[in-house]
Design a protein around this motif. Sequence first.
Motif, short mmCIF file in Angstrom:
data_model
loop_
_atom_site.label_atom_id
_atom_site.label_comp_id
_atom_site.label_asym_id
_atom_site.label_seq_id
_atom_site.Cartn_x
_atom_site.Cartn_y
_atom_site.Cartn_z
N ALA A 1 26.32 41.94 46.40
CA ALA A 1 26.76 42.20 47.77
C ALA A 1 25.59 42.78 48.58
CB ALA A 1 27.95 43.16 47.77
N GLU B 1 29.35 45.76 52.84
CA GLU B 1 30.17 45.40 51.68
C GLU B 1 29.69 46.13 50.43
OE1 GLU B 1 30.28 41.38 49.28
OE2 GLU B 1 31.61 41.19 51.03
N ARG B 2 28.38 46.21 50.25
CA ARG B 2 27.84 46.92 49.08
C ARG B 2 28.17 48.40 49.16
NH1 ARG B 2 21.52 46.59 47.50
NH2 ARG B 2 22.19 44.53 46.77
N LYS C 1 30.61 49.94 50.65
CA LYS C 1 32.04 50.17 50.39
C LYS C 1 32.35 50.08 48.90
CE LYS C 1 33.75 48.55 54.88
NZ LYS C 1 34.55 47.52 55.59
N MET C 2 31.73 49.14 48.22
CA MET C 2 32.00 49.00 46.79
C MET C 2 31.42 50.17 46.00
SD MET C 2 31.54 44.87 46.33
CE MET C 2 31.93 44.89 44.57
N PRO D 1 36.16 43.09 48.78
CA PRO D 1 36.37 41.73 49.29
C PRO D 1 37.59 41.08 48.62
CG PRO D 1 34.06 42.07 48.75
CD PRO D 1 34.80 43.26 48.24
#
Length: 483
Positions: free
Chosen positions: A258, A262-263, A265-266, A406
């Motif tokens: 990611a 997005e990265r 959040k993960m 996602p």
Amino acid sequence: MSQSFNILKQPKPFYLIFFIEMWERFGYYGLQALLSVYLVRQLGMEDSDAFVTFGAFSALVFGLVAVGGYVGDNIFGTRRTIVLGALVMMTGYLLMAFSGHNVTIVYLALGTIAVGNGLFKANPSSLLAKCYEEGDGRLDGAFTLYYMAINIGSFFSISLVPYIAEYFGWSVGFMVSAIGLLVAVSNYFFMRHWVEDYGSEPDFRPVPWKTRGVLYLCVIAACGGSAWLLEHVQLANILLALISTGALVMFFREIMMASGGERRKMIVVLILMLQAVVFFVMYMQMPTSLNFFAINNVETHILGFTINPVTYQSLNPFWIMVASPVLAWFYNRNESGGGGLSMPTKFALGMLFTAVSFLVLPLGALWASEMGVVAPGWLVLSYFFQAIGELLISGLGLAMVAQLVPERLHGFIMGVWFLTSSTASVIAGHVAGFTAVGTGEAATPLATLPVYSQFFTNMGLISLAVGLIMLFSAHRLDRMISD
């Protein structure tokens, strides 16, 4: 005023998923309420061995959820896997009921239940997430009410099943769990048209019979393998470590693939999951150390009635049912306009409530009777604080995944979320072993009270430390989510 009722304005599929989850949990928590006591009183295990066995069983229950999420996402379809898992679990409960207390059959029954739960558990929540558009403000409220379904089922099950087992025998108690699964499957078939437009990609195409055959054979082999592992607990722990490591490697791989928001959040999801491991170690004390504390040291004569101490576990789902609508309303009111507490802050507050839930018990021990018996009000208070903590962490864990991960990874990461419970279950079983006091003459309330008091003090202080660290880190995590 109309805003107060928006939490109930959910799409039709929500209600189907709500009721199938409620009845499935009715079956599971009936077994959980009895299991550790059954292992000690009927099968003759020592307390410490029973706690470790219970922890290994719970680890399999949660550890296989990632596999079930993958099967639902990629092979059999979310909806089909829900039904398959429920049927496998029902088979396990029937084996338990007709085991004749044969330890080999009991292990086979528990292995079958673990596999069925693994197939089932991630898929209703995954299906629920698919029923909402991205950014739908009802999502937090929906998952909170969904969590209430779990606790409605567990409350009635924990309240009834111990009495049924006491008056009619262990086998009848386990049969009630099988009936709960039968109702769950029947409920799904009567209302399945409500979810025909939702599901994973395999739900919308035929599954070849060859694929079905291989899957069914794998399920049978997994049931036998799980039973064997329960008889060899150390090997089960090694397998769990391998599964957890594999899932963690895959999670890291997805994070590295990611980029940008997005990265970030993960990464936040991973941090909150690590915190959740600590929480679930505390949570899993309910069917083990807290359960035996109630049996050994809590007053059971209330207003002229004698209470089965095992049913004190029903205080947790009782408080969940009371608090869930209030929190769902609070989320809806404060977050619909973009305000409200962030997910990291909720998790931190959840740990602080968990700390209080343990620290009130040593306080109650100071006011114990001369015989070492504690008034039930202290346990009621403890379960109240633990329920609030649970709603803020476990109750929102699935919503966290739905919001921050996602959609293509929902099933897998929800499985990893349940894997945190699996890892914690093994740790919790060994941790609970510190309270093992046996069943001989030495296990008097006066002898056991200081053991439990010191144990709960330690659990509370650990929870407090983790909660404060997370609270001070919440602002940084909020920025990683919003940037």
